[in-house]
Design a protein around this motif. Sequence first.
Motif, PDB file in Angstrom:
ATOM      1  N   THR A  33       0.850  -1.185   0.000  1.00  0.00           N
ATOM      2  CA  THR A  33       0.000   0.000   0.000  1.00  0.00           C
ATOM      3  C   THR A  33       0.883   1.231   0.000  1.00  0.00           C
ATOM      4  O   THR A  33       1.777   1.368   0.849  1.00  0.00           O
ATOM      5  CB  THR A  33      -0.910   0.019   1.251  1.00  0.00           C
ATOM      6  OG1 THR A  33      -1.671  -1.187   1.285  1.00  0.00           O
ATOM      7  CG2 THR A  33      -1.847   1.208   1.220  1.00  0.00           C
ATOM      8  N   GLY A  34       0.661   2.113  -0.965  1.00  0.00           N
ATOM      9  CA  GLY A  34       1.437   3.343  -1.052  1.00  0.00           C
ATOM     10  C   GLY A  34       1.147   4.271   0.117  1.00  0.00           C
ATOM     11  O   GLY A  34      -0.005   4.396   0.550  1.00  0.00           O
ATOM     12  N   TYR A  36       1.457   7.641   0.308  1.00  0.00           N
ATOM     13  CA  TYR A  36       0.878   8.949  -0.002  1.00  0.00           C
ATOM     14  C   TYR A  36      -0.616   8.877  -0.277  1.00  0.00           C
ATOM     15  O   TYR A  36      -1.404   9.627   0.275  1.00  0.00           O
ATOM     16  CB  TYR A  36       1.588   9.580  -1.205  1.00  0.00           C
ATOM     17  CG  TYR A  36       2.950  10.116  -0.866  1.00  0.00           C
ATOM     18  CD1 TYR A  36       3.105  11.258  -0.090  1.00  0.00           C
ATOM     19  CD2 TYR A  36       4.091   9.475  -1.319  1.00  0.00           C
ATOM     20  CE1 TYR A  36       4.351  11.750   0.228  1.00  0.00           C
ATOM     21  CE2 TYR A  36       5.349   9.956  -1.006  1.00  0.00           C
ATOM     22  CZ  TYR A  36       5.471  11.094  -0.235  1.00  0.00           C
ATOM     23  OH  TYR A  36       6.709  11.571   0.080  1.00  0.00           O
ATOM     24  N   HIS A  37      -1.013   7.979  -1.159  1.00  0.00           N
ATOM     25  CA  HIS A  37      -2.408   7.933  -1.598  1.00  0.00           C
ATOM     26  C   HIS A  37      -3.124   6.644  -1.184  1.00  0.00           C
ATOM     27  O   HIS A  37      -4.261   6.425  -1.576  1.00  0.00           O
ATOM     28  CB  HIS A  37      -2.493   8.094  -3.118  1.00  0.00           C
ATOM     29  CG  HIS A  37      -1.865   9.361  -3.608  1.00  0.00           C
ATOM     30  ND1 HIS A  37      -2.423  10.599  -3.396  1.00  0.00           N
ATOM     31  CD2 HIS A  37      -0.708   9.597  -4.272  1.00  0.00           C
ATOM     32  CE1 HIS A  37      -1.650  11.537  -3.913  1.00  0.00           C
ATOM     33  NE2 HIS A  37      -0.595  10.958  -4.457  1.00  0.00           N
ATOM     34  N   PHE A  38      -2.429   5.800  -0.432  1.00  0.00           N
ATOM     35  CA  PHE A  38      -2.982   4.531   0.031  1.00  0.00           C
ATOM     36  C   PHE A  38      -3.481   3.656  -1.122  1.00  0.00           C
ATOM     37  O   PHE A  38      -4.422   2.896  -0.969  1.00  0.00           O
ATOM     38  CB  PHE A  38      -4.096   4.758   1.071  1.00  0.00           C
ATOM     39  CG  PHE A  38      -3.577   5.396   2.317  1.00  0.00           C
ATOM     40  CD1 PHE A  38      -2.949   4.636   3.287  1.00  0.00           C
ATOM     41  CD2 PHE A  38      -3.694   6.765   2.504  1.00  0.00           C
ATOM     42  CE1 PHE A  38      -2.446   5.223   4.442  1.00  0.00           C
ATOM     43  CE2 PHE A  38      -3.190   7.363   3.649  1.00  0.00           C
ATOM     44  CZ  PHE A  38      -2.572   6.594   4.611  1.00  0.00           C
ATOM     45  N   GLU A  39      -2.810   3.771  -2.279  1.00  0.00           N
ATOM     46  CA  GLU A  39      -3.142   2.916  -3.422  1.00  0.00           C
ATOM     47  C   GLU A  39      -2.522   1.547  -3.208  1.00  0.00           C
ATOM     48  O   GLU A  39      -1.396   1.427  -2.749  1.00  0.00           O
ATOM     49  CB  GLU A  39      -2.600   3.521  -4.720  1.00  0.00           C
ATOM     50  CG  GLU A  39      -3.245   4.823  -5.095  1.00  0.00           C
ATOM     51  CD  GLU A  39      -2.600   5.452  -6.321  1.00  0.00           C
ATOM     52  OE1 GLU A  39      -1.567   4.930  -6.803  1.00  0.00           O
ATOM     53  OE2 GLU A  39      -3.119   6.467  -6.787  1.00  0.00           O
ATOM     54  N   LYS A  40      -3.263   0.523  -3.575  1.00  0.00           N
ATOM     55  CA  LYS A  40      -2.769  -0.847  -3.428  1.00  0.00           C
ATOM     56  C   LYS A  40      -2.067  -1.276  -4.713  1.00  0.00           C
ATOM     57  O   LYS A  40      -2.533  -0.985  -5.811  1.00  0.00           O
ATOM     58  CB  LYS A  40      -3.910  -1.793  -3.110  1.00  0.00           C
ATOM     59  CG  LYS A  40      -4.597  -1.462  -1.797  1.00  0.00           C
ATOM     60  CD  LYS A  40      -5.022  -2.703  -1.081  1.00  0.00           C
ATOM     61  CE  LYS A  40      -5.737  -2.367   0.200  1.00  0.00           C
ATOM     62  NZ  LYS A  40      -4.896  -2.066   1.298  1.00  0.00           N
ATOM     63  N   HIS A  41      -0.927  -1.931  -4.544  1.00  0.00           N
ATOM     64  CA  HIS A  41      -0.139  -2.458  -5.658  1.00  0.00           C
ATOM     65  C   HIS A  41       0.350  -3.842  -5.254  1.00  0.00           C
ATOM     66  O   HIS A  41       0.441  -4.143  -4.069  1.00  0.00           O
ATOM     67  CB  HIS A  41       1.102  -1.596  -5.932  1.00  0.00           C
ATOM     68  CG  HIS A  41       0.807  -0.165  -6.194  1.00  0.00           C
ATOM     69  ND1 HIS A  41       0.424   0.300  -7.421  1.00  0.00           N
ATOM     70  CD2 HIS A  41       0.846   0.918  -5.374  1.00  0.00           C
ATOM     71  CE1 HIS A  41       0.241   1.602  -7.351  1.00  0.00           C
ATOM     72  NE2 HIS A  41       0.486   2.001  -6.115  1.00  0.00           N
TER      73      HIS A  41
END
Length: 86
Positions: A33-34, A36-41
Motif C-alpha cells: 500500500t502506497g 501517499y495515496h494509500f493505493e494498493k499495488h
Amino acid sequence: IKRRVCIITKKEEELRQFITRDLHSGATIYEATGAYHFEKHNEIITIVDKSEYQKLMKFINELDPKAFITVYNVSSMKYQPKIGAF
C-alpha cells in the motif's frame, strides 16, 4: 552473487510469466500500500543470478520503463524443500 529484485509494475502478469517461464525462477507477490495515496499495488520479488538479472532488467525496461524497481545484493540464502505433507 545473487540479487533480490523487487518490482512494482502495471504489467504484473506479463512479468510474472517471464520470471517463471523464461527465467525458470520463482517469485513471491506481496500486496503493498502506497503511503501517499494509500493505493494498493502488488510487488513481485525474485532472486536471480547475474545473467538472469541482466535478462530481467532488459525485459522490464522494454515492458514497462516506468516500473518501480529496487535491487539488493544477497549474501546468503537458505532453502529447505518440503518433505511430505503437513
